[in-house]
Design a protein around this motif. Structure first.
Motif, PDB file in Angstrom:
ATOM      1  N   PRO A   8      12.236   4.455  -2.590  1.00 37.70           N
ATOM      2  CA  PRO A   8      12.902   5.716  -2.271  1.00 37.70           C
ATOM      3  C   PRO A   8      12.685   6.189  -0.835  1.00 37.70           C
ATOM      4  CG  PRO A   8      10.852   6.144  -3.428  1.00 37.70           C
ATOM      5  CD  PRO A   8      10.990   4.644  -3.371  1.00 37.70           C
ATOM      6  N   LEU A   9      11.834   5.509  -0.069  1.00 34.43           N
ATOM      7  CA  LEU A   9      11.481   5.995   1.256  1.00 34.43           C
ATOM      8  C   LEU A   9      12.412   5.513   2.359  1.00 34.43           C
ATOM      9  CD1 LEU A   9       7.579   5.698   1.109  1.00 34.43           C
ATOM     10  CD2 LEU A   9       8.990   7.719   0.764  1.00 34.43           C
ATOM     11  N   VAL A  10      13.187   4.471   2.084  1.00 27.25           N
ATOM     12  CA  VAL A  10      14.102   3.935   3.091  1.00 27.25           C
ATOM     13  C   VAL A  10      15.516   3.964   2.534  1.00 27.25           C
ATOM     14  CG1 VAL A  10      14.685   1.972   4.566  1.00 27.25           C
ATOM     15  CG2 VAL A  10      12.294   2.407   3.960  1.00 27.25           C
ATOM     16  N   GLY A  11      16.411   4.630   3.240  1.00 24.90           N
ATOM     17  CA  GLY A  11      17.793   4.714   2.796  1.00 24.90           C
ATOM     18  C   GLY A  11      18.486   3.362   2.872  1.00 24.90           C
ATOM     19  N   THR A  12      19.393   3.117   1.944  1.00 24.34           N
ATOM     20  CA  THR A  12      20.097   1.830   1.912  1.00 24.34           C
ATOM     21  C   THR A  12      20.848   1.574   3.206  1.00 24.34           C
ATOM     22  OG1 THR A  12      20.350   2.010  -0.489  1.00 24.34           O
ATOM     23  CG2 THR A  12      21.771   0.440   0.647  1.00 24.34           C
ATOM     24  N   ALA A  13      21.530   2.571   3.712  1.00 22.07           N
ATOM     25  CA  ALA A  13      22.286   2.403   4.953  1.00 22.07           C
ATOM     26  C   ALA A  13      21.362   2.066   6.117  1.00 22.07           C
ATOM     27  CB  ALA A  13      23.083   3.668   5.256  1.00 22.07           C
ATOM     28  N   ASP A  14      20.152   2.622   6.118  1.00 18.39           N
ATOM     29  CA  ASP A  14      19.209   2.389   7.221  1.00 18.39           C
ATOM     30  C   ASP A  14      18.720   0.948   7.242  1.00 18.39           C
ATOM     31  OD1 ASP A  14      19.404   5.052   7.983  1.00 18.39           O
ATOM     32  OD2 ASP A  14      17.750   5.679   6.683  1.00 18.39           O
ATOM     33  N   TRP A  15      18.188   0.467   6.094  1.00 21.71           N
ATOM     34  CA  TRP A  15      17.675  -0.910   6.117  1.00 21.71           C
ATOM     35  C   TRP A  15      18.817  -1.916   6.240  1.00 21.71           C
ATOM     36  CZ3 TRP A  15      19.645  -4.151   2.580  1.00 21.71           C
ATOM     37  CH2 TRP A  15      19.962  -3.705   1.300  1.00 21.71           C
ATOM     38  N   SER A  72       9.094   5.710   6.705  1.00 24.50           N
ATOM     39  CA  SER A  72      10.345   4.960   6.615  1.00 24.50           C
ATOM     40  C   SER A  72      10.487   3.996   7.780  1.00 24.50           C
ATOM     41  CB  SER A  72      11.526   5.931   6.580  1.00 24.50           C
ATOM     42  OG  SER A  72      12.760   5.240   6.598  1.00 24.50           O
ATOM     43  N   HIS A  73      10.152   4.438   8.985  1.00 20.76           N
ATOM     44  CA  HIS A  73      10.239   3.580  10.166  1.00 20.76           C
ATOM     45  C   HIS A  73       9.255   2.417  10.078  1.00 20.76           C
ATOM     46  CE1 HIS A  73      12.070   7.040  12.766  1.00 20.76           C
ATOM     47  NE2 HIS A  73      12.960   6.456  11.980  1.00 20.76           N
ATOM     48  N   ILE A  74       8.068   2.675   9.540  1.00 24.46           N
ATOM     49  CA  ILE A  74       7.083   1.607   9.378  1.00 24.46           C
ATOM     50  C   ILE A  74       7.621   0.524   8.445  1.00 24.46           C
ATOM     51  CG2 ILE A  74       4.810   1.044   8.403  1.00 24.46           C
ATOM     52  CD1 ILE A  74       3.861   3.789   9.378  1.00 24.46           C
ATOM     53  N   LEU A  75       8.218   0.954   7.355  1.00 26.94           N
ATOM     54  CA  LEU A  75       8.760  -0.002   6.390  1.00 26.94           C
ATOM     55  C   LEU A  75       9.907  -0.802   6.994  1.00 26.94           C
ATOM     56  CD1 LEU A  75       8.735   2.170   3.136  1.00 26.94           C
ATOM     57  CD2 LEU A  75       7.303   0.191   3.627  1.00 26.94           C
ATOM     58  N   ILE A  76      10.788  -0.129   7.727  1.00 23.95           N
ATOM     59  CA  ILE A  76      11.917  -0.825   8.347  1.00 23.95           C
ATOM     60  C   ILE A  76      11.423  -1.843   9.373  1.00 23.95           C
ATOM     61  CG2 ILE A  76      13.877  -0.498   9.907  1.00 23.95           C
ATOM     62  CD1 ILE A  76      14.591   2.012   8.407  1.00 23.95           C
ATOM     63  N   ASP A  77      10.354  -1.493  10.085  1.00 25.45           N
ATOM     64  CA  ASP A  77       9.796  -2.412  11.082  1.00 25.45           C
ATOM     65  C   ASP A  77       9.245  -3.688  10.444  1.00 25.45           C
ATOM     66  OD1 ASP A  77      10.433  -0.716  13.134  1.00 25.45           O
ATOM     67  OD2 ASP A  77       8.438   0.189  13.276  1.00 25.45           O
ATOM     68  N   ASN A 120       0.815  -1.206   0.000  1.00 23.75           N
ATOM     69  CA  ASN A 120       0.000   0.000   0.000  1.00 23.75           C
ATOM     70  C   ASN A 120       0.853   1.261   0.000  1.00 23.75           C
ATOM     71  OD1 ASN A 120      -2.347  -1.503   0.057  1.00 23.75           O
ATOM     72  ND2 ASN A 120      -2.503  -1.486   2.299  1.00 23.75           N
ATOM     73  N   ILE A 121       1.904   1.248   0.825  1.00 21.35           N
ATOM     74  CA  ILE A 121       2.774   2.424   0.904  1.00 21.35           C
ATOM     75  C   ILE A 121       3.481   2.673  -0.420  1.00 21.35           C
ATOM     76  CG2 ILE A 121       4.878   3.345   1.966  1.00 21.35           C
ATOM     77  CD1 ILE A 121       3.980   2.084   4.567  1.00 21.35           C
ATOM     78  N   CYS A 122       3.995   1.594  -1.018  1.00 18.79           N
ATOM     79  CA  CYS A 122       4.748   1.742  -2.262  1.00 18.79           C
ATOM     80  C   CYS A 122       3.835   2.083  -3.435  1.00 18.79           C
ATOM     81  CB  CYS A 122       5.527   0.461  -2.550  1.00 18.79           C
ATOM     82  SG  CYS A 122       6.864   0.174  -1.376  1.00 18.79           S
ATOM     83  N   ASP A 123       2.591   1.592  -3.419  1.00 12.15           N
ATOM     84  CA  ASP A 123       1.644   1.933  -4.478  1.00 12.15           C
ATOM     85  C   ASP A 123       1.266   3.406  -4.412  1.00 12.15           C
ATOM     86  OD1 ASP A 123       1.639  -0.611  -5.436  1.00 12.15           O
ATOM     87  OD2 ASP A 123      -0.200  -1.235  -4.424  1.00 12.15           O
ATOM     88  N   ASN A 124       1.095   3.895  -3.183  1.00  8.49           N
ATOM     89  CA  ASN A 124       0.691   5.286  -3.020  1.00  8.49           C
ATOM     90  C   ASN A 124       1.835   6.259  -3.249  1.00  8.49           C
ATOM     91  OD1 ASN A 124      -1.918   4.535  -2.332  1.00  8.49           O
ATOM     92  ND2 ASN A 124      -1.465   4.439  -0.132  1.00  8.49           N
ATOM     93  N   GLN A 125       3.068   5.770  -3.063  1.00  2.75           N
ATOM     94  CA  GLN A 125       4.218   6.664  -3.161  1.00  2.75           C
ATOM     95  C   GLN A 125       4.343   7.290  -4.534  1.00  2.75           C
ATOM     96  OE1 GLN A 125       7.353   6.490  -4.823  1.00  2.75           O
ATOM     97  NE2 GLN A 125       8.025   8.364  -3.795  1.00  2.75           N
ATOM     98  N   GLN A 126       4.183   6.475  -5.585  1.00  2.00           N
ATOM     99  CA  GLN A 126       4.307   7.008  -6.935  1.00  2.00           C
ATOM    100  C   GLN A 126       3.164   7.965  -7.257  1.00  2.00           C
ATOM    101  OE1 GLN A 126       4.677   3.718  -9.652  1.00  2.00           O
ATOM    102  NE2 GLN A 126       6.892   3.693  -9.439  1.00  2.00           N
ATOM    103  N   GLN A 127       1.959   7.650  -6.754  1.00  4.67           N
ATOM    104  CA  GLN A 127       0.818   8.518  -7.024  1.00  4.67           C
ATOM    105  C   GLN A 127       0.975   9.874  -6.345  1.00  4.67           C
ATOM    106  OE1 GLN A 127      -2.642   6.374  -5.779  1.00  4.67           O
ATOM    107  NE2 GLN A 127      -2.262   4.641  -7.135  1.00  4.67           N
ATOM    108  N   GLN A 128       1.597   9.865  -5.166  1.00  6.99           N
ATOM    109  CA  GLN A 128       1.725  11.094  -4.398  1.00  6.99           C
ATOM    110  C   GLN A 128       3.043  11.807  -4.635  1.00  6.99           C
ATOM    111  OE1 GLN A 128       1.177   9.857  -0.374  1.00  6.99           O
ATOM    112  NE2 GLN A 128      -0.988   9.359  -0.623  1.00  6.99           N
ATOM    113  N   GLY A 129       3.957  11.144  -5.335  1.00  2.00           N
ATOM    114  CA  GLY A 129       5.283  11.718  -5.518  1.00  2.00           C
ATOM    115  C   GLY A 129       5.252  13.070  -6.185  1.00  2.00           C
ATOM    116  N   GLY A 130       4.503  13.178  -7.294  1.00  2.00           N
ATOM    117  CA  GLY A 130       4.436  14.428  -8.021  1.00  2.00           C
ATOM    118  C   GLY A 130       3.794  15.524  -7.202  1.00  2.00           C
ATOM    119  N   SER A 131       2.670  15.202  -6.550  1.00  2.00           N
ATOM    120  CA  SER A 131       1.975  16.209  -5.758  1.00  2.00           C
ATOM    121  C   SER A 131       2.795  16.636  -4.557  1.00  2.00           C
ATOM    122  CB  SER A 131       0.612  15.674  -5.302  1.00  2.00           C
ATOM    123  OG  SER A 131       0.773  14.496  -4.536  1.00  2.00           O
ATOM    124  N   SER A 132       3.588  15.722  -3.991  1.00  2.00           N
ATOM    125  CA  SER A 132       4.425  16.075  -2.839  1.00  2.00           C
ATOM    126  C   SER A 132       5.480  17.092  -3.237  1.00  2.00           C
ATOM    127  CB  SER A 132       5.106  14.827  -2.274  1.00  2.00           C
ATOM    128  OG  SER A 132       4.156  13.923  -1.779  1.00  2.00           O
TER     129      SER A 132
END
Length: 201
Positions: free
Chosen positions: A92-99, A46-51, A12-24
């Motif tokens: 794009p929401l989670v940095g490589t170093a973080d995950w 980002s924290h939700i995804l890492i969890d 859900n997060i990744c599907d919405n990210q592209q739709q909201q990317g332009g508007s953001s």
């Protein structure tokens, strides 16, 4: 139940990210927008995804790989989780170093090795594609983990890449992972070799 919730959350997060990317980007450029609030929202996502990493790895991939189930039992869930992890680490929401740091803290690489040998080509392909991300130069923590826990990784990749009986998609994934492995820093390899010598003594 936990796996269903985490995989759905990632999707859900990744599907919405592209739709909201332009508007953001448009909102961020507007003077009336609170940029700190926008940054806080992205940080929370980002924290939700890492969890999601820990339950997907420890509740699905490790148990299935550890039991070595015969045939194709449980493999549909494994494929779904591997695909979800690829979306997570490539997003794009989670940095490589973080995950990478969180993943390394979870530990355990045996399941990557076993799934890369699975009887189903799709699972082998997904496992090797994920391995390429784990040993990418930007993922220093997981790169060190793989180098230390799976010293035969490069040899395995070479065998798969040159196996004329293997399907092309799996061989291509092995070549891509091998290319990432070829740029592992020399100090990491030297440290791994020294640890092996110390263990043998």
């Amino acid at each position: 139940h936990v796996v269903d919730k985490t995989t759905n959350k990632i999707s859900n997060i990744c599907d919405n990210q592209q739709q909201q990317g332009g508007s953001s980007r448009v909102l961020a450029s507007h003077p009336a927008v609170n940029l700190s609030s926008l940054d806080q929202t992205l940080t929370e996502v980002s924290h939700i995804l890492i969890d999601c990493l820990e339950p997907l790895i420890t509740k699905v991939l490790m148990p299935v790989a550890g039991k070595q189930l015969p045939g194709f039992r449980g493999k549909a869930l494994v494929k779904a989780v591997l695909e979800a992890l690829l979306v997570l680490v490539d997003g794009p929401l989670v940095g490589t170093a973080d995950w990478s740091q969180v993943w390394a803290a979870i530990g355990g690489t045996f399941w990557v090795s076993r799934l890369s040998r699975d009887r189903e080509a799709r699972i082998r392909h997904l496992a090797l594609s994920l391995l390429q991300r784990l040993i990418h130069p930007a993922a220093a923590a997981t790169q060190a983990l793989i180098t230390h826990n799976w010293p035969d990784c490069v040899n395995r990749l070479v065998r798969v890449a040159t196996d004329v009986c293997e399907c092309y998609a799996v061989r291509a994934a092995a070549v891509t992972a091998l290319a990432a492995a070829m740029v592992i820093p020399a100090d990491v390899l030297q440290q791994q070799q020294q640890q092996q010598v110390d263990q043998q003594q």
